[in-house]
Motif scaffolding. Structure first.
Motif, PDB file in Angstrom:
ATOM      1  N   ASN A 112      24.819 -14.397  18.248  1.00 35.07           N
ATOM      2  CA  ASN A 112      24.589 -15.733  18.777  1.00 35.07           C
ATOM      3  C   ASN A 112      25.845 -16.578  18.791  1.00 35.07           C
ATOM      4  O   ASN A 112      25.790 -17.758  19.121  1.00 35.07           O
ATOM      5  N   GLN A 113      26.953 -15.976  18.390  1.00 41.28           N
ATOM      6  CA  GLN A 113      28.231 -16.691  18.375  1.00 41.28           C
ATOM      7  C   GLN A 113      28.157 -17.996  17.603  1.00 41.28           C
ATOM      8  O   GLN A 113      28.646 -19.023  18.052  1.00 41.28           O
ATOM      9  N   ARG A 114      27.449 -17.976  16.482  1.00 39.36           N
ATOM     10  CA  ARG A 114      27.511 -19.161  15.630  1.00 39.36           C
ATOM     11  C   ARG A 114      27.459 -18.719  14.178  1.00 39.36           C
ATOM     12  O   ARG A 114      26.790 -17.738  13.823  1.00 39.36           O
ATOM     13  N   GLN A 115      28.190 -19.430  13.350  1.00 41.40           N
ATOM     14  CA  GLN A 115      28.256 -19.099  11.940  1.00 41.40           C
ATOM     15  C   GLN A 115      26.996 -19.658  11.288  1.00 41.40           C
ATOM     16  O   GLN A 115      26.873 -20.860  11.082  1.00 41.40           O
ATOM     17  N   ILE A 116      26.029 -18.778  10.974  1.00 42.14           N
ATOM     18  CA  ILE A 116      24.763 -19.260  10.426  1.00 42.14           C
ATOM     19  C   ILE A 116      24.931 -19.769   9.006  1.00 42.14           C
ATOM     20  O   ILE A 116      24.452 -20.838   8.646  1.00 42.14           O
ATOM     21  N   ILE A 117      25.601 -18.990   8.184  1.00 39.62           N
ATOM     22  CA  ILE A 117      25.887 -19.477   6.830  1.00 39.62           C
ATOM     23  C   ILE A 117      27.398 -19.661   6.725  1.00 39.62           C
ATOM     24  O   ILE A 117      28.155 -18.999   7.424  1.00 39.62           O
ATOM     25  N   SER A 118      27.815 -20.563   5.852  1.00 33.69           N
ATOM     26  CA  SER A 118      29.243 -20.871   5.767  1.00 33.69           C
ATOM     27  C   SER A 118      30.030 -19.635   5.348  1.00 33.69           C
ATOM     28  O   SER A 118      29.504 -18.747   4.669  1.00 33.69           O
ATOM     29  N   ARG A 119      31.284 -19.590   5.745  1.00 30.59           N
ATOM     30  CA  ARG A 119      32.130 -18.453   5.386  1.00 30.59           C
ATOM     31  C   ARG A 119      32.269 -18.357   3.869  1.00 30.59           C
ATOM     32  O   ARG A 119      32.383 -17.274   3.316  1.00 30.59           O
ATOM     33  N   GLU A 120      32.230 -19.498   3.226  1.00 32.13           N
ATOM     34  CA  GLU A 120      32.378 -19.511   1.772  1.00 32.13           C
ATOM     35  C   GLU A 120      31.169 -18.832   1.120  1.00 32.13           C
ATOM     36  O   GLU A 120      31.305 -17.998   0.223  1.00 32.13           O
ATOM     37  N   LEU A 121      29.973 -19.192   1.620  1.00 31.46           N
ATOM     38  CA  LEU A 121      28.756 -18.591   1.077  1.00 31.46           C
ATOM     39  C   LEU A 121      28.725 -17.096   1.373  1.00 31.46           C
ATOM     40  O   LEU A 121      28.380 -16.276   0.516  1.00 31.46           O
ATOM     41  N   GLN A 122      29.136 -16.758   2.593  1.00 31.41           N
ATOM     42  CA  GLN A 122      29.184 -15.349   2.982  1.00 31.41           C
ATOM     43  C   GLN A 122      30.088 -14.564   2.027  1.00 31.41           C
ATOM     44  O   GLN A 122      29.755 -13.482   1.561  1.00 31.41           O
ATOM     45  N   GLY A 138      10.960 -12.779  14.709  1.00 34.39           N
ATOM     46  CA  GLY A 138      11.043 -13.798  13.667  1.00 34.39           C
ATOM     47  C   GLY A 138      12.259 -14.681  13.856  1.00 34.39           C
ATOM     48  O   GLY A 138      12.179 -15.913  13.806  1.00 34.39           O
ATOM     49  N   VAL A 139      13.409 -14.047  14.117  1.00 30.80           N
ATOM     50  CA  VAL A 139      14.644 -14.814  14.277  1.00 30.80           C
ATOM     51  C   VAL A 139      14.551 -15.698  15.522  1.00 30.80           C
ATOM     52  O   VAL A 139      15.036 -16.824  15.539  1.00 30.80           O
ATOM     53  N   ARG A 140      13.895 -15.191  16.561  1.00 30.36           N
ATOM     54  CA  ARG A 140      13.824 -15.934  17.820  1.00 30.36           C
ATOM     55  C   ARG A 140      12.853 -17.112  17.741  1.00 30.36           C
ATOM     56  O   ARG A 140      13.115 -18.182  18.283  1.00 30.36           O
ATOM     57  N   TYR A 141      11.730 -16.901  17.081  1.00 28.38           N
ATOM     58  CA  TYR A 141      10.684 -17.927  17.169  1.00 28.38           C
ATOM     59  C   TYR A 141      10.416 -18.686  15.870  1.00 28.38           C
ATOM     60  O   TYR A 141       9.684 -19.661  15.879  1.00 28.38           O
ATOM     61  N   LEU A 142      10.936 -18.226  14.763  1.00 32.72           N
ATOM     62  CA  LEU A 142      10.634 -18.904  13.497  1.00 32.72           C
ATOM     63  C   LEU A 142      11.901 -19.510  12.892  1.00 32.72           C
ATOM     64  O   LEU A 142      13.005 -19.015  13.129  1.00 32.72           O
ATOM     65  N   PRO A 143      11.741 -20.579  12.117  1.00 33.16           N
ATOM     66  CA  PRO A 143      12.921 -21.191  11.490  1.00 33.16           C
ATOM     67  C   PRO A 143      13.395 -20.385  10.279  1.00 33.16           C
ATOM     68  O   PRO A 143      13.337 -20.854   9.148  1.00 33.16           O
ATOM     69  N   ILE A 144      13.840 -19.137  10.542  1.00 35.31           N
ATOM     70  CA  ILE A 144      14.306 -18.285   9.450  1.00 35.31           C
ATOM     71  C   ILE A 144      15.663 -18.771   8.944  1.00 35.31           C
ATOM     72  O   ILE A 144      15.914 -18.848   7.751  1.00 35.31           O
ATOM     73  N   PHE A 145      16.532 -19.081   9.907  1.00 35.08           N
ATOM     74  CA  PHE A 145      17.890 -19.492   9.546  1.00 35.08           C
ATOM     75  C   PHE A 145      18.056 -20.985   9.765  1.00 35.08           C
ATOM     76  O   PHE A 145      17.435 -21.554  10.676  1.00 35.08           O
ATOM     77  N   PRO A 146      18.883 -21.645   8.953  1.00 32.90           N
ATOM     78  CA  PRO A 146      19.170 -23.061   9.186  1.00 32.90           C
ATOM     79  C   PRO A 146      19.780 -23.231  10.574  1.00 32.90           C
ATOM     80  O   PRO A 146      20.512 -22.373  11.044  1.00 32.90           O
ATOM     81  N   LYS A 147      19.448 -24.351  11.224  1.00 28.57           N
ATOM     82  CA  LYS A 147      19.883 -24.567  12.613  1.00 28.57           C
ATOM     83  C   LYS A 147      21.400 -24.509  12.739  1.00 28.57           C
ATOM     84  O   LYS A 147      21.945 -23.946  13.660  1.00 28.57           O
ATOM     85  N   ASP A 148      22.099 -25.131  11.817  1.00 28.01           N
ATOM     86  CA  ASP A 148      23.554 -24.966  11.770  1.00 28.01           C
ATOM     87  C   ASP A 148      23.997 -25.119  10.333  1.00 28.01           C
ATOM     88  O   ASP A 148      23.205 -25.428   9.454  1.00 28.01           O
ATOM     89  N   GLU A 149      25.246 -24.908  10.113  1.00 28.75           N
ATOM     90  CA  GLU A 149      25.800 -24.870   8.769  1.00 28.75           C
ATOM     91  C   GLU A 149      25.477 -26.126   7.960  1.00 28.75           C
ATOM     92  O   GLU A 149      25.113 -26.055   6.810  1.00 28.75           O
ATOM     93  N   GLN A 150      25.609 -27.284   8.606  1.00 31.88           N
ATOM     94  CA  GLN A 150      25.480 -28.536   7.875  1.00 31.88           C
ATOM     95  C   GLN A 150      24.039 -28.823   7.464  1.00 31.88           C
ATOM     96  O   GLN A 150      23.772 -29.269   6.363  1.00 31.88           O
ATOM     97  N   SER A 151      23.103 -28.533   8.376  1.00 34.25           N
ATOM     98  CA  SER A 151      21.729 -28.918   8.097  1.00 34.25           C
ATOM     99  C   SER A 151      21.065 -28.051   7.031  1.00 34.25           C
ATOM    100  O   SER A 151      19.922 -28.272   6.687  1.00 34.25           O
ATOM    101  N   ALA A 152      21.806 -27.050   6.558  1.00 33.85           N
ATOM    102  CA  ALA A 152      21.238 -26.205   5.509  1.00 33.85           C
ATOM    103  C   ALA A 152      21.000 -27.041   4.262  1.00 33.85           C
ATOM    104  O   ALA A 152      21.935 -27.547   3.666  1.00 33.85           O
ATOM    105  N   HIS A 153      19.738 -27.195   3.909  1.00 29.63           N
ATOM    106  CA  HIS A 153      19.441 -28.062   2.780  1.00 29.63           C
ATOM    107  C   HIS A 153      19.065 -27.255   1.560  1.00 29.63           C
ATOM    108  O   HIS A 153      18.586 -26.141   1.663  1.00 29.63           O
TER     109      HIS A 153
END
Lengths: 409, 283
Positions: A239-249, A394-409
């Motif tokens: 998806n060309q987006r960093q789902i979790i931060s590089r630091e967490l990875q 699941g990945v396509r239709y459910l909120p499995i992953f945070p929308k972007d890095e920042q909104s990860a709560h």
């Protein structure tokens, strides 16, 4: 510059998605056909025998449960030990765990002779059987996984029209620490008991050792973290987006590396204590037989130890190498391969080289053999296709992953 | 929690008790639970000695009597390898498929080059690994030592096959469609129901004959109607059956008068089948 690109251009994405789903759908359909054939014709269409009664499906069952262990690991870290920085991957871990356990149950339903009696261990108890304990734990833990996953499911758009149900979801989510504690307890029990399944059999020298349960849970922790992170990284790349931060990875990769190191340490000592520094007649005979008739000695050293152990441990624990996504993903995949091959080797080694009991000498060179039939293989592939399809949807239709890095709560 | 309170008490120096009432009950409760758990797993229904514990309870009426200990002896020096015992077993217990024989035999050779015929039924181990591992208690130990099967309970997981070091268990792989049993009626007629597909089968020492025979006042091992089919058919009396607790039984006498051994005693399984070596020393 080091990070590779497997992303699909935006305009081709929809097409690629349908091809992917279509291919998996076909594999799944072929698997269902294979499953029906087994139910109609009986288990003699498999390559299994009375000498090797467990094979590919049991290996798949053990590997799915091991690689689903990320769920209890991350749930415990986030909800029990309250290390909140791992939160963004906790949902994915629970989802992958659920898919792993449901795959395992599908494989088991294929493997047992009377799947219609799967509930018997719940009613007829033999508290002295590790398999009885495992059945209970796996059923209870799958329930925990469903409960942990339900709130995510209720959060999806579909449930916008039923706010009441979503409220229950929130209520369940509030109990996360409780589920995490129960899940940790159940997982510590059955993940190691799966090793004890073999470790307690005093009639089979090559298995009979107290290290097996501990090696099973350590490898499950390493394998479970790897599976969760590998899938997360794959989705990121596609998806060309960093789902979790590089630091967490980087943190999670290092964590997998340490878990792997603990596993390797025990594994090396297990080998050294049972077959290098000591000789016990049963084990030595069985190992000699395996070395001469099977590739298991080779696959133990090259796939379990080197490819699935030493190499990924070096990559994941080196600050330099871990920065490279390609290396990291290779290391995670190698761990999963190593754990899977380990489950195969453990299961088959004790069966292929059975104990000698005849007072004669002709049987002294007896070794059993096993090769999965095409029917077994298509069913196994079908189960994998089920897991991948469910994951994709699941990945396509459910909120499995945070929308972007920042909104990860 | 405890350390916090005690350190507070020290800091304040107010002479508060070292342990609060709550702390005391917590510690007492934890210790009590640990003690109870230890007690439960060392003695009682969860202990290693109580193998039948919960699983065997519902087999009332089929458990045999604990005063008996049914055993078999096989004299490999007498056996001529005619295979009658194998066929009689297949006819009596209705095992049509040769791959599923409960009583297995094959030609063997000793280290000195003497040919003999190795046969073995289920060894009915005192410490049977299969009984310990069965998750549903479908394989269970009767009071008279027989390792019995409950085919209605078995789920077909085959853990017992994996655990048994003697390869005596046979899984019913294929549909038991009305297949003709080639050993009937020449070698006997079926005395028990044929099993369904998907369960693990095994030798039962013909426990149906033992139970019925005892009810009729017969002596298993002496009276043919109460003795396993394989023992009855043997033309050279290489198989001897009886009660190991009865000094007058043919089995007891045979084991006392001959030098016998049991298969892989180092496994600690305590089999109930005794063998005489193919090369008898006093021959």
């Amino acid at each position: 510059m080091l990070n590779f690109n497997i992303a699909i251009p935006k305009d081709r994405r929809e097409q690629a998605w349908w091809i992917w789903v279509g291919v998996l759908g076909v594999v799944l359909a072929v698997g269902v056909f294979g499953a029906i054939r087994v139910f109609v014709k009986g288990l003699h269409v498999t390559g299994l025998s009375d000498q090797v009664p467990w094979g590919l499906w049991i290996t798949q069952d053990l590997s799915s449960i091991a690689t689903g262990a990320g769920a209890f690991t991350f749930s415990a870290i986030v909800y029990l030990f309250r290390i909140k920085k791992y939160q963004p991957i906790a949902r994915a871990a629970v989802f992958v765990g659920f898919l792993g356990y449901s795959s395992a149950m599908l494989a088991l339903a294929m493997d047992i002779g009377r799947p219609d009696r799967f509930w018997h261990p719940l009613v007829y108890w033999n508290v002295h059987s590790v398999l009885w304990e495992i059945t209970w734990c796996v059923i209870l833990y799958s329930t925990v996984l469903v409960l942990e996953f339900l709130p995510i499911f209720f959060e999806s758009k579909y449930f916008d029209r039923w706010p009441q149900i979503r409220k229950y979801g929130d209520l369940i989510h509030k109990a996360s620490p409780v589920f995490a504690a129960i899940g940790l307890g159940l997982s510590l029990l059955h993940q190691s008991s799966l090793g004890a399944t073999y470790g307690v059999l005093s009639g089979r020298a090559i298995w009979y050792k107290p290290s097996l349960p501990v090696m099973f849970i350590l490898s499950a922790i390493a394998g479970g973290i790897s599976m969760t992170l590998l899938l997360t990284m794959l989705v990121s790349k596609l998806n060309q987006r960093q789902i979790i931060s590089r630091e967490l990875q980087s943190d999670i990769s290092r964590f997998a590396g340490y878990a792997l190191l603990a596993y390797l340490y025990l594994k090396i000592w297990d080998w050294a204590a049972t077959s290098y520094y000591s000789q016990s007649p049963g084990t030595t005979q069985a190992l000699a037989l395996l070395q001469s008739t099977t590739p298991y000695t080779q696959t133990f050293w090259w796939i379990e130890i080197v490819l699935g152990g030493v190499v990924p441990a070096i990559i994941l624990l080196s600050n330099q190498l871990r920065k490279n996504d390609r290396y990291t993903m290779f290391a995670l995949a190698a761990i999963i391969v190593g754990v899977t091959v380990n489950r195969w080797n453990v299961t088959l080694s004790g069966l292929i080289a059975p104990p000698q009991w005849s007072p004669g000498v002709i049987g002294r060179i007896f070794s059993a053999s096993y090769l999965p039939t095409w029917n077994e293989i298509i069913v196994s592939l079908g189960i994998i296709a089920y897991a991948l399809l469910a994951f994709s949807f699941g990945v396509r239709y459910l909120p499995i992953f945070p929308k972007d890095e920042q909104s990860a709560h | 929690m405890i350390s916090k309170k005690t350190s507070n008490a020290k800091k304040n120096g107010q002479g508060k008790p070292l342990l609060s009432r709550k702390d005391f009950f917590q510690i007492a409760g934890a210790t009590g639970a640990a003690a109870l758990f230890t007690q439960l797993i060392t003695s009682g229904p969860l202990s290693p000695d109580a193998i039948q514990g919960i699983g065997g309870r519902s087999h009332a009426g089929e458990e045999g009597e604990s005063k008996y200990r049914w055993c078999m002896a096989i004299d490999l020096s007498t056996c001529i390898g005619c295979q009658y015992c194998i066929w009689a077993c297949q006819a009596t217990n209705d095992v049509p498929d040769d791959d599923m024989r409960w009583n297995i035999g094959f030609p063997e050779r000793t280290e000195n080059g003497t040919d003999f015929f190795m046969t073995r039924p289920c060894l009915h181990c005192e410490e049977a690994p299969c009984v310990k591992v069965c998750p549903v208690g479908a394989t269970w130990k009767r009071k008279d030592g027989i390792v019995a099967m409950d085919y209605k309970r078995c789920i077909g997981c085959r853990y017992c096959e994996v655990a048994c070091p003697y390869d005596v268990r046979r899984f019913n792989w294929e549909a038991s469609a009305p297949k003709k049993n080639p050993y009937q009626p020449t070698w006997g007629s079926p005395e028990i129901e044929r099993r369904s597909r998907g369960v693990v089968e095994k030798c039962t020492f013909c426990d149906h004959r033992i139970d019925r025979g005892l009810a009729l006042g017969l002596t298993p091992g002496v009276d043919r109607e109460a003795t396993p089919a394989c023992v009855n058919i043997c033309p050279v009396n290489a198989r001897i059956f009886g009660d190991h607790n009865d000094p007058d039984s043919p089995l007891f006498k045979f084991v006392r008068e001959n030098e016998t051994f049991r298969l892989r005693e180092d496994f600690g399984t305590e089999p109930a089948v005794h063998y005489v070596r193919p090369e008898k020393e006093d021959a």
